[in-house]
Design an enzyme around this catalytic site. Sequence first.
Site, PDB file in Angstrom:
ATOM      1  N   PRO A  12       0.789  -1.229   0.000  1.00  0.00           N
ATOM      2  CG  PRO A  12      -0.040  -1.043   2.158  1.00  0.00           C
ATOM      3  CD  PRO A  12       0.588  -2.029   1.212  1.00  0.00           C
ATOM      4  CG  ASN A  13      -0.241   4.388   1.270  1.00  0.00           C
ATOM      5  OD1 ASN A  13      -1.194   4.922   0.724  1.00  0.00           O
ATOM      6  ND2 ASN A  13      -0.309   3.889   2.489  1.00  0.00           N
ATOM      7  NE  ARG A  20       1.687  13.068   0.468  1.00  0.00           N
ATOM      8  CZ  ARG A  20       0.950  12.323   1.287  1.00  0.00           C
ATOM      9  NH1 ARG A  20       0.057  11.487   0.797  1.00  0.00           N
ATOM     10  NH2 ARG A  20       1.105  12.389   2.588  1.00  0.00           N
ATOM     11  CE1 TYR A  25       9.296   5.164   2.376  1.00  0.00           C
ATOM     12  CE2 TYR A  25       7.838   7.065   2.314  1.00  0.00           C
ATOM     13  CZ  TYR A  25       8.243   5.886   2.902  1.00  0.00           C
ATOM     14  OH  TYR A  25       7.602   5.426   4.020  1.00  0.00           O
ATOM     15  CG  ASN A  76       8.441  -2.152  -0.312  1.00  0.00           C
ATOM     16  OD1 ASN A  76       7.946  -2.255   0.821  1.00  0.00           O
ATOM     17  ND2 ASN A  76       9.026  -1.040  -0.730  1.00  0.00           N
ATOM     18  CB  ALA A  79       1.968  -0.024   6.223  1.00  0.00           C
ATOM     19  CG  HIS A  82       5.664  -2.234   9.567  1.00  0.00           C
ATOM     20  ND1 HIS A  82       6.971  -2.638   9.587  1.00  0.00           N
ATOM     21  CD2 HIS A  82       5.625  -1.149   8.737  1.00  0.00           C
ATOM     22  CE1 HIS A  82       7.694  -1.833   8.817  1.00  0.00           C
ATOM     23  NE2 HIS A  82       6.901  -0.929   8.286  1.00  0.00           N
ATOM     24  CG  ASP A  89      -0.843 -17.159   8.432  1.00  0.00           C
ATOM     25  OD1 ASP A  89       0.201 -17.350   9.078  1.00  0.00           O
ATOM     26  OD2 ASP A  89      -1.952 -16.973   8.970  1.00  0.00           O
ATOM     27  CD  GLU A 100      10.627  -7.605   5.014  1.00  0.00           C
ATOM     28  OE1 GLU A 100      11.096  -8.623   5.581  1.00  0.00           O
ATOM     29  OE2 GLU A 100      10.007  -6.711   5.613  1.00  0.00           O
ATOM     30  CG  HIS A 102      11.106  -2.446   4.037  1.00  0.00           C
ATOM     31  ND1 HIS A 102       9.748  -2.210   4.039  1.00  0.00           N
ATOM     32  CD2 HIS A 102      11.278  -3.651   4.619  1.00  0.00           C
ATOM     33  CE1 HIS A 102       9.129  -3.231   4.602  1.00  0.00           C
ATOM     34  NE2 HIS A 102      10.032  -4.115   4.963  1.00  0.00           N
ATOM     35  CB  SER A 104      12.924   4.219   4.194  1.00  0.00           C
ATOM     36  OG  SER A 104      11.895   3.409   4.757  1.00  0.00           O
ATOM     37  NE  ARG A 109      10.647   5.985   7.893  1.00  0.00           N
ATOM     38  CZ  ARG A 109       9.664   5.842   6.992  1.00  0.00           C
ATOM     39  NH1 ARG A 109       9.761   4.918   6.057  1.00  0.00           N
ATOM     40  NH2 ARG A 109       8.606   6.639   7.033  1.00  0.00           N
ATOM     41  NE  ARG A 113       7.526   4.368   9.390  1.00  0.00           N
ATOM     42  CZ  ARG A 113       6.413   4.497   8.656  1.00  0.00           C
ATOM     43  NH1 ARG A 113       6.043   3.543   7.833  1.00  0.00           N
ATOM     44  NH2 ARG A 113       5.681   5.598   8.726  1.00  0.00           N
TER      45      ARG A 113
END
Length: 149
Positions: A12-13, A20, A25, A76, A79, A82, A89, A100, A102, A104, A109, A113
């Site tokens: 998400p996002n 932004r 990022y 990635n 959120a 977390h 699962d 995985e 990320h 950042s 942070r 996170r």
Amino acid sequence: MKRPLIVVLNGPNLNLLGLRQPDIYGHATLDDVEQVCLQAAERLDVAIDFRQTNGEGELVSWVQECRSRANGIVINPAAYGHTSIALLDALHAVELPVIEVHISNIHRREAFRHHSYVSQVARGVICGLGVRGYAHALQAMADIIEDEG
Ligand code: CA2
């Protein structure tokens, strides 16, 4: 011979990348990230399927679909890494190598996170290297697929 397929999933996002919060990022957009991945895939002689969703259920369904079609997953989770036991699962059940990513450095942070459920199932975690982290992850996944057939 058929090239191995690595599915690159984004949570998400991440569709907002580059639009932004460039201080965290960077300036690259999600389209730029896809280009980074396509260039790495070309160099590594693997195929990729690059996707992004804001939906937890859709992400879980995409992971499940990988079982019958993919050789590895680069994710990635954003959120959901977390928060989502459902995603953990699904990644367990799919029985494929997972890396995985990320963008950042999540450990520099906020405390919420610092923990990722996805890390429990991942062969490795790359964080804090910006969008180049995806290329490193694809390199590592191509090595794993070659080593393990
Ligand atoms: O650093 C990463 O790649 C993250 O997975 C990005 C997630 C964040 O929740 C994770 O803790 C770390 C956020 C996705 C992108 O969110 C944006 C929000 C506003 C503007 C641009 C991106």
